[in-house]
Design an enzyme around this catalytic site. Structure first.
Site, PDB file in Angstrom:
ATOM      1  N   HIS A   1      31.120  33.286  38.621  1.00  0.00           N
ATOM      2  CA  HIS A   1      30.854  33.736  40.000  1.00  0.00           C
ATOM      3  C   HIS A   1      30.922  32.524  40.932  1.00  0.00           C
ATOM      4  O   HIS A   1      31.960  31.883  41.014  1.00  0.00           O
ATOM      5  CB  HIS A   1      29.499  34.460  40.023  1.00  0.00           C
ATOM      6  CG  HIS A   1      29.155  35.183  41.292  1.00  0.00           C
ATOM      7  ND1 HIS A   1      30.040  35.462  42.301  1.00  0.00           N
ATOM      8  CD2 HIS A   1      27.972  35.704  41.691  1.00  0.00           C
ATOM      9  CE1 HIS A   1      29.422  36.118  43.264  1.00  0.00           C
ATOM     10  NE2 HIS A   1      28.160  36.280  42.934  1.00  0.00           N
TER      11      HIS A   1
ATOM     12  N   HIS B   1      40.056  37.921  39.612  1.00  0.00           N
ATOM     13  CA  HIS B   1      38.954  38.478  40.401  1.00  0.00           C
ATOM     14  C   HIS B   1      38.743  39.918  39.955  1.00  0.00           C
ATOM     15  O   HIS B   1      39.693  40.620  39.627  1.00  0.00           O
ATOM     16  CB  HIS B   1      39.298  38.452  41.899  1.00  0.00           C
ATOM     17  CG  HIS B   1      38.109  38.611  42.777  1.00  0.00           C
ATOM     18  ND1 HIS B   1      37.581  39.840  43.087  1.00  0.00           N
ATOM     19  CD2 HIS B   1      37.327  37.695  43.377  1.00  0.00           C
ATOM     20  CE1 HIS B   1      36.526  39.675  43.864  1.00  0.00           C
ATOM     21  NE2 HIS B   1      36.338  38.391  44.056  1.00  0.00           N
TER      22      HIS B   1
ATOM     23  N   ASP C   1      37.609  30.318  45.293  1.00  0.00           N
ATOM     24  CA  ASP C   1      37.072  29.059  44.750  1.00  0.00           C
ATOM     25  C   ASP C   1      38.146  28.043  44.415  1.00  0.00           C
ATOM     26  O   ASP C   1      37.836  26.896  44.102  1.00  0.00           O
ATOM     27  CB  ASP C   1      36.256  29.363  43.491  1.00  0.00           C
ATOM     28  CG  ASP C   1      35.033  30.191  43.840  1.00  0.00           C
ATOM     29  OD1 ASP C   1      34.920  31.335  43.373  1.00  0.00           O
ATOM     30  OD2 ASP C   1      34.218  29.690  44.646  1.00  0.00           O
TER      31      ASP C   1
HETATM   32  C1  SDX Z   1      33.752  34.845  42.854  1.00  0.00           C
HETATM   33  O1  SDX Z   1      32.798  39.665  42.912  1.00  0.00           O
HETATM   34  C2  SDX Z   1      33.050  38.882  43.871  1.00  0.00           C
HETATM   35  O2  SDX Z   1      33.376  39.295  44.984  1.00  0.00           O
HETATM   36  C3  SDX Z   1      32.884  37.411  43.567  1.00  0.00           C
HETATM   37  C4  SDX Z   1      33.318  36.455  44.686  1.00  0.00           C
HETATM   38  C5  SDX Z   1      32.396  36.561  45.874  1.00  0.00           C
HETATM   39  O3  SDX Z   1      32.831  36.159  46.962  1.00  0.00           O
HETATM   40  O4  SDX Z   1      31.220  36.937  45.697  1.00  0.00           O
HETATM   41  O5  SDX Z   1      34.648  36.734  45.096  1.00  0.00           O
HETATM   42  C6  SDX Z   1      33.239  35.009  44.219  1.00  0.00           C
HETATM   43  O6  SDX Z   1      32.997  34.947  41.940  1.00  0.00           O
HETATM   44  C7  SDX Z   1      35.224  34.626  42.647  1.00  0.00           C
HETATM   45  C8  SDX Z   1      35.605  34.561  41.129  1.00  0.00           C
HETATM   46  C9  SDX Z   1      35.342  33.130  40.668  1.00  0.00           C
HETATM   47  N1  SDX Z   1      35.443  33.048  39.187  1.00  0.00           N
HETATM   48  C10 SDX Z   1      36.444  32.354  38.601  1.00  0.00           C
HETATM   49  O7  SDX Z   1      37.383  31.834  39.205  1.00  0.00           O
HETATM   50  C11 SDX Z   1      36.295  32.241  37.081  1.00  0.00           C
HETATM   51  C12 SDX Z   1      37.642  32.561  36.411  1.00  0.00           C
HETATM   52  N2  SDX Z   1      37.885  34.009  36.587  1.00  0.00           N
HETATM   53  C13 SDX Z   1      37.506  34.879  35.496  1.00  0.00           C
HETATM   54  O8  SDX Z   1      36.312  34.495  34.846  1.00  0.00           O
HETATM   55  C14 SDX Z   1      37.641  36.361  35.855  1.00  0.00           C
HETATM   56  O9  SDX Z   1      38.839  36.511  36.483  1.00  0.00           O
HETATM   57  C15 SDX Z   1      36.564  37.025  36.700  1.00  0.00           C
HETATM   58  C16 SDX Z   1      35.213  36.874  36.094  1.00  0.00           C
HETATM   59  C17 SDX Z   1      36.569  36.485  38.081  1.00  0.00           C
HETATM   60  C18 SDX Z   1      36.905  38.526  36.754  1.00  0.00           C
HETATM   61  O10 SDX Z   1      36.798  39.004  35.488  1.00  0.00           O
HETATM   62  P1  SDX Z   1      36.903  40.595  35.175  1.00  0.00           P
HETATM   63  O11 SDX Z   1      37.139  41.390  36.402  1.00  0.00           O
HETATM   64  O12 SDX Z   1      35.746  40.967  34.333  1.00  0.00           O
HETATM   65  O13 SDX Z   1      38.244  40.676  34.420  1.00  0.00           O
HETATM   66  P2  SDX Z   1      38.389  40.421  32.906  1.00  0.00           P
HETATM   67  O14 SDX Z   1      37.504  39.295  32.496  1.00  0.00           O
HETATM   68  O15 SDX Z   1      38.242  41.728  32.195  1.00  0.00           O
HETATM   69  O16 SDX Z   1      39.892  39.914  32.821  1.00  0.00           O
HETATM   70  C19 SDX Z   1      40.945  40.842  32.764  1.00  0.00           C
HETATM   71  C20 SDX Z   1      41.978  40.161  31.864  1.00  0.00           C
HETATM   72  C21 SDX Z   1      41.380  39.693  30.538  1.00  0.00           C
HETATM   73  O17 SDX Z   1      42.430  39.729  29.570  1.00  0.00           O
HETATM   74  P3  SDX Z   1      42.469  41.034  28.568  1.00  0.00           P
HETATM   75  O18 SDX Z   1      41.126  41.086  27.870  1.00  0.00           O
HETATM   76  O19 SDX Z   1      42.732  42.236  29.454  1.00  0.00           O
HETATM   77  O20 SDX Z   1      43.605  40.704  27.626  1.00  0.00           O
HETATM   78  O21 SDX Z   1      42.463  38.985  32.516  1.00  0.00           O
HETATM   79  C22 SDX Z   1      42.123  37.833  31.751  1.00  0.00           C
HETATM   80  C23 SDX Z   1      41.033  38.242  30.777  1.00  0.00           C
HETATM   81  O22 SDX Z   1      41.116  37.463  29.599  1.00  0.00           O
HETATM   82  N3  SDX Z   1      41.631  36.843  32.707  1.00  0.00           N
HETATM   83  C24 SDX Z   1      41.957  35.553  32.694  1.00  0.00           C
HETATM   84  C25 SDX Z   1      41.321  34.992  33.808  1.00  0.00           C
HETATM   85  N4  SDX Z   1      40.618  35.940  34.447  1.00  0.00           N
HETATM   86  C26 SDX Z   1      40.803  37.092  33.755  1.00  0.00           C
HETATM   87  N5  SDX Z   1      42.724  34.830  31.848  1.00  0.00           N
HETATM   88  C27 SDX Z   1      42.848  33.506  32.139  1.00  0.00           C
HETATM   89  N6  SDX Z   1      42.279  32.888  33.199  1.00  0.00           N
HETATM   90  C28 SDX Z   1      41.500  33.603  34.048  1.00  0.00           C
HETATM   91  N7  SDX Z   1      40.918  33.006  35.087  1.00  0.00           N
END
Ligand code: SDX
Length: 437
Positions: free
Chosen positions: A266, A307, A365
């Site tokens: 997050h 996201h 971010d």
């Molecule tokens: C913020 O919610 C908000 O609005 C948050 C925010 C706000 O203003 O409040 O926007 C702020 O938190 C922005 C996000 C910052 N986080 C990061 O940058 C961390 C890296 N991102 C990931 O951890 C992830 O993308 C999330 C947590 C942000 C979202 O995860 P989800 O929606 O739960 O999606 P998921 O984990 O189910 O991913 C879907 C697929 C997965 O692969 P499969 O299982 O389908 O094969 O995409 C892959 C994940 O492995 N994936 C990534 C990835 N993010 C998702 N693979 C590699 N790198 C990534 N960053």
């Protein structure tokens, strides 16, 4: 409320359950599932991927189109034409202020920026190398020990006083965390300075040397606060709403939001992005890290990408990238090695089928950390700055929940544990062999 219905049939139930369907002013319609409990069913939605937890009028996100509206105004329009405090007024009150309303709001916030002198003694309990987010969790929660005159959440006057105090004092407390970590004296706010300018003055000024703040940097800082101001029902905002639904005071609720924001998935992502870019170290290593991010067996993820809602560019990232270029240009850091790695990483990721297929784009971010590092803000302060900007969003949602009426948030579960069993005497028990918790 609606004539539209969803009909649910469940094998063996012997009846069709009719559920109301509601439409908002825009965005997906929602199916009201509250009647299911009476039929003996719960909905199941770990992570609330498909759950609308409330009604709200504050912020709208269209993840597929990369749209973010605050009270109907697109984020890029606000970033270009407004400033953080005007956007705070908009988020809190629903409309942009007139000239006189804006001046009065700025004056109120400016005159609440000081904190009680006793709060500086709290910092003495923290080691100099305590993480600033740990300090903020503690200090913001402790504010309720000082403001007994504004803790009645059912009193609108108390709510708005708490909102003003929190918006005004977060930069002061954030700067105090930084000064404590540097072993430097705290700087008092200067009421002659703008909001972001004042923050940078408290961060980088000292009793011995207090240079004017660079207006380009102050504008960039104000924009960083603005871009982080609110984001619908994200994890930390949902935490603030849940805490508020128990009747907890606003300072305790915001402290809960700060704790939630800290996680690297997050708000902790901006710090994690910088750590990742520094770990990559050189453009020649990028392919190795992209391969790791795609490897299902490797927990590594490309921080700053992906996201829960945006399956397109995060519109905040686009503005943040422009701001990043402005700041690095102003500071003569146009060839900053981390920026080069970031831009190359973004280009590679956006061309890679894995990221394209999973709709993983840079989020808010990805570039913010590069700007803050260029300004001289240490990495462990990045999420503190995110929390400072987001405080107005947390407070706006907390206030909306109370004024709209609420029940205490209390989700249920799909239980998979043991059913009722007899209690065996200890002497007769086999080894429990507990797995590591
Ligand atoms: C913020 O919610 C908000 O609005 C948050 C925010 C706000 O203003 O409040 O926007 C702020 O938190 C922005 C996000 C910052 N986080 C990061 O940058 C961390 C890296 N991102 C990931 O951890 C992830 O993308 C999330 C947590 C942000 C979202 O995860 P989800 O929606 O739960 O999606 P998921 O984990 O189910 O991913 C879907 C697929 C997965 O692969 P499969 O299982 O389908 O094969 O995409 C892959 C994940 O492995 N994936 C990534 C990835 N993010 C998702 N693979 C590699 N790198 C990534 N960053």
């Amino acid at each position: 409320m609606t004539d539209k219905k969803a009909s649910l049939t469940v094998d063996g139930l012997g009846e069709t359950i009719e559920l109301p369907v509601y439409a908002g002013t825009t965005g997906p319609e929602v199916i009201d599932v509250r009647a299911l409990t009476g039929k003996g069913y719960f909905t199941y939605d770990p992570g609330f991927v498909s759950t609308a937890s409330c009604e709200s009028k504050i912020t709208y996100i269209d993840g597929d189109k990369g749209v973010l509206l605050h009270r109907g105004y697109p984020i890029d329009t606000l970033a270009k034409n407004s400033d953080y405090l005007e956007s705070c007024y908009l988020l809190l009150h629903g409309e942009l202020p007139s000239e006189s309303e804006y001046s009065e709001f700025v004056n109120i916030i400016t005159n609440h920026t000081m904190v009680h002198e006793s709060i500086s003694r709290f910092f003495r309990g923290f080691h100099y190398d305590s993480h600033p987010m740990a300090m903020m969790c503690g200090i913001v929660g402790a504010l309720s020990a000082f403001y007994h005159d504004s803790l009645d959440i059912n009193n609108a006057r108390h709510r708005i006083i708490s909102a003003h105090r929190l918006i005004a004092k977060m930069p002061t407390l954030a700067a105090m965390c930084y000064k404590h970590s540097q072993g430097q004296p705290f700087m008092y706010p200067d009421n002659n300075l703008g909001y972001a300018e004042n923050f940078l003055h408290m961060m980088f000024g000292s009793p011995c040397n207090d240079p004017d703040v660079n207006p380009v940097i102050a504008r960039a800082m104000d924009r960083i606060f603005l871009l982080h101001a609110d984001h619908e029902q994200n994890a930390s905002t949902s935490t603030v709403r849940l805490a508020g639904s128990s009747g907890a005071n606003p300072f305790a609720c915001i402290a809960a939001g700060i704790a939630t924001l800290w996680g690297p998935a997050h708000g902790g992502a901006n710090e994690a992005v910088l750590n990742m870019l520094e770990e990559i170290g050189d453009e020649k290593n990028i392919d190795k890290f992209v391969a790791r991010a795609k490897d299902k067996d490797d927990p590594f993820r490309l921080m700053g990408f992906g996201h829960r809602v945006y399956k397109n560019f995060d519109p905040r990232a686009t503005v943040m990238k422009e701001t990043c270029d402005e700041v690095l240009e102003e500071l003569g850091l146009g060839d900053d090695p981390l920026l080069k790695i970031a831009k190359r990483l973004e280009q590679i990721a956006l061309e890679d089928p894995y990221f394209i297929e999973k709709k993983l784009y840079p989020n808010v971010d990805f570039y913010s950390g590069i700007i803050m590092k260029a300004i001289g803000i240490p990495t462990d302060m990045f999420t503190v700055i995110f929390a400072t900007g987001r405080t107005v969003g947390w407070i706006a949602h907390w206030h909306e929940m109370i004024t709209d009426g609420y029940k205490i948030g209390r989700p249920r579960q799909l239980y998979k544990g043991a059913t009722t069993r007899d209690f065996p005497e200890r002497a007769t028990r086999p080894p429990a062999n507990p797995s590591i918790f």
